[in-house]
Enzyme design. Sequence first.
Site, PDB file in Angstrom:
ATOM      1  N   LYS A   1     146.911 -15.560   0.600  1.00  0.00           N
ATOM      2  CA  LYS A   1     146.626 -14.464   1.523  1.00  0.00           C
ATOM      3  C   LYS A   1     147.334 -13.210   1.050  1.00  0.00           C
ATOM      4  CE  LYS A   1     147.510 -12.807   6.229  1.00  0.00           C
ATOM      5  NZ  LYS A   1     148.010 -13.093   7.587  1.00  0.00           N
TER       6      LYS A   1
ATOM      7  N   GLU B   1     152.695  -6.470  18.458  1.00  0.00           N
ATOM      8  CA  GLU B   1     153.345  -7.668  17.910  1.00  0.00           C
ATOM      9  C   GLU B   1     154.865  -7.611  17.928  1.00  0.00           C
ATOM     10  OE1 GLU B   1     152.928 -10.652  14.071  1.00  0.00           O
ATOM     11  OE2 GLU B   1     151.565  -8.962  14.319  1.00  0.00           O
TER      12      GLU B   1
ATOM     13  N   SER C   1     142.090 -11.700  13.799  1.00  0.00           N
ATOM     14  CA  SER C   1     141.641 -10.821  14.879  1.00  0.00           C
ATOM     15  C   SER C   1     140.159 -10.514  14.737  1.00  0.00           C
ATOM     16  CB  SER C   1     142.456  -9.524  14.883  1.00  0.00           C
ATOM     17  OG  SER C   1     142.329  -8.853  13.646  1.00  0.00           O
TER      18      SER C   1
ATOM     19  N   ALA D   1     151.968 -12.134   8.104  1.00  0.00           N
ATOM     20  CA  ALA D   1     151.081 -11.349   8.966  1.00  0.00           C
ATOM     21  C   ALA D   1     150.883  -9.942   8.450  1.00  0.00           C
ATOM     22  CB  ALA D   1     151.633 -11.302  10.385  1.00  0.00           C
TER      23      ALA D   1
ATOM     24  N   ARG E   1     149.617  -0.164  14.475  1.00  0.00           N
ATOM     25  CA  ARG E   1     148.833   0.740  15.321  1.00  0.00           C
ATOM     26  C   ARG E   1     149.592   2.051  15.482  1.00  0.00           C
ATOM     27  NH1 ARG E   1     147.220  -3.739  14.575  1.00  0.00           N
ATOM     28  NH2 ARG E   1     145.955  -5.015  16.001  1.00  0.00           N
TER      29      ARG E   1
ATOM     30  N   GLY F   1     145.965  -2.313   8.531  1.00  0.00           N
ATOM     31  CA  GLY F   1     145.838  -3.322   7.481  1.00  0.00           C
ATOM     32  C   GLY F   1     145.050  -4.504   7.989  1.00  0.00           C
TER      33      GLY F   1
ATOM     34  N   GLU G   1     137.415  -3.958  10.187  1.00  0.00           N
ATOM     35  CA  GLU G   1     138.601  -4.341  10.964  1.00  0.00           C
ATOM     36  C   GLU G   1     139.667  -3.259  10.908  1.00  0.00           C
ATOM     37  OE1 GLU G   1     142.164  -7.664  10.884  1.00  0.00           O
ATOM     38  OE2 GLU G   1     140.157  -8.275  10.244  1.00  0.00           O
TER      39      GLU G   1
END
Length: 407
Positions: free
Chosen positions: A156, A213, A231, A320, A364, A379, A394
Amino acid sequence: MPTESGASEPHNTATTEPSLPARGWMLDDFARGDVFFASPATQWRSKASLGALSAIEPVSVSVIQSLFDEARQRGLTDPVMFGLVPFDTSKPASLTIPLSYECAGVPDNDTVMRSLDSDHTAKPQIVGRTPVPPPEIYGDMVRKALTLFAEGDLKKVVLSRAMDIDLDQPPNYPQLLQDLLRRNAHGYTFALPIWGDGGTSLASGVMVGASPELLVRREGDRIFINPLAGSIGRNSNPDTDAALKAGLARSEKDLREHAYVVNDIVRILHEYCDELDVPPGPSVIGTDTLWHLSTFITGQLRDPAVTALQLSCALHPTPAICGQPTGKAFEHIRQLEPFDREYFAGLVGWQRANGDGEWALTLRCAMHTEPTRLRVYAGAGTVAGSDPDSEIAETATKMETFIRALG
């Protein structure tokens, strides 16, 4: 070393956080150098005109201790440090201990709506948008990452992009922050100063945003962690929105992405905690624009001297906001992204001298360093099977949370 700004006698008006009386949002006359930070239950505010100690250095135990020592020498009985830690923690953080601050409970969302309805000040108009990089280049970045997955180098990687927003006038911070609070009532809304090189007495900018978060909250020896990964955008039609939520809950790609994050966090937490409570699977939570996979983890520290920020730095960067394996993903991000993330995808929060505090991921959000221009960031986690067009969409959706509040 700490640097002092302002010229005020030190005093604190805060009480302990639990069961604080709610009051209206403490946003009046917000100016560059002021501090505002709101969690779901508590809000903090300071004014730069009343004085602050600041430092802009890479985070270390000695730097933080020096700040708190200086605060105690100035007579503060319960100093609180607010900070921005960059994505790359080897670079300088922007740290602030106000000489005066306020702390209160948060108003209900109806109060926010009434306040917004009564504010007839026109929002700034957006007069220009410059993507950094253009969407097609971002798509190429995702495609390059997919070749790395095929080669077995990565599982990832989180790739980000930005948008420079030009306004016809400077942002109205009380209005902007209230709008962000309405859109992310259960998140972490902030406007913190970015200090000039060497911790000068003037703030060179503001980092402002509404992160969904929490990375770490520490209360004594108890810790609380809430990673989000995976998401999907929401829809105004209730039936479609419910179907999107249900689809995310069973999405193999998103569940795999989420598991990378949770497994890595739990692995690190076992080095610090004697007990951990980890749910068997994620739940789905929502902001105004997105559904997220969420896992709420609690634990007990083996060594209660470990502070909230120390634990946050041990976990940062999580998969994340970076990738898996973290070290390889970090290097590929530096090679693939055409800009410096700076404080985006870093840490934002507060901490007391005893180590209690809250640190969220700086998401955000936007950096405001020029009078009428802000850089907005977003991101998306890319894994094998990701679609470049979906990642472009996204990131655009994530940026809209901020852009809609702005102008």
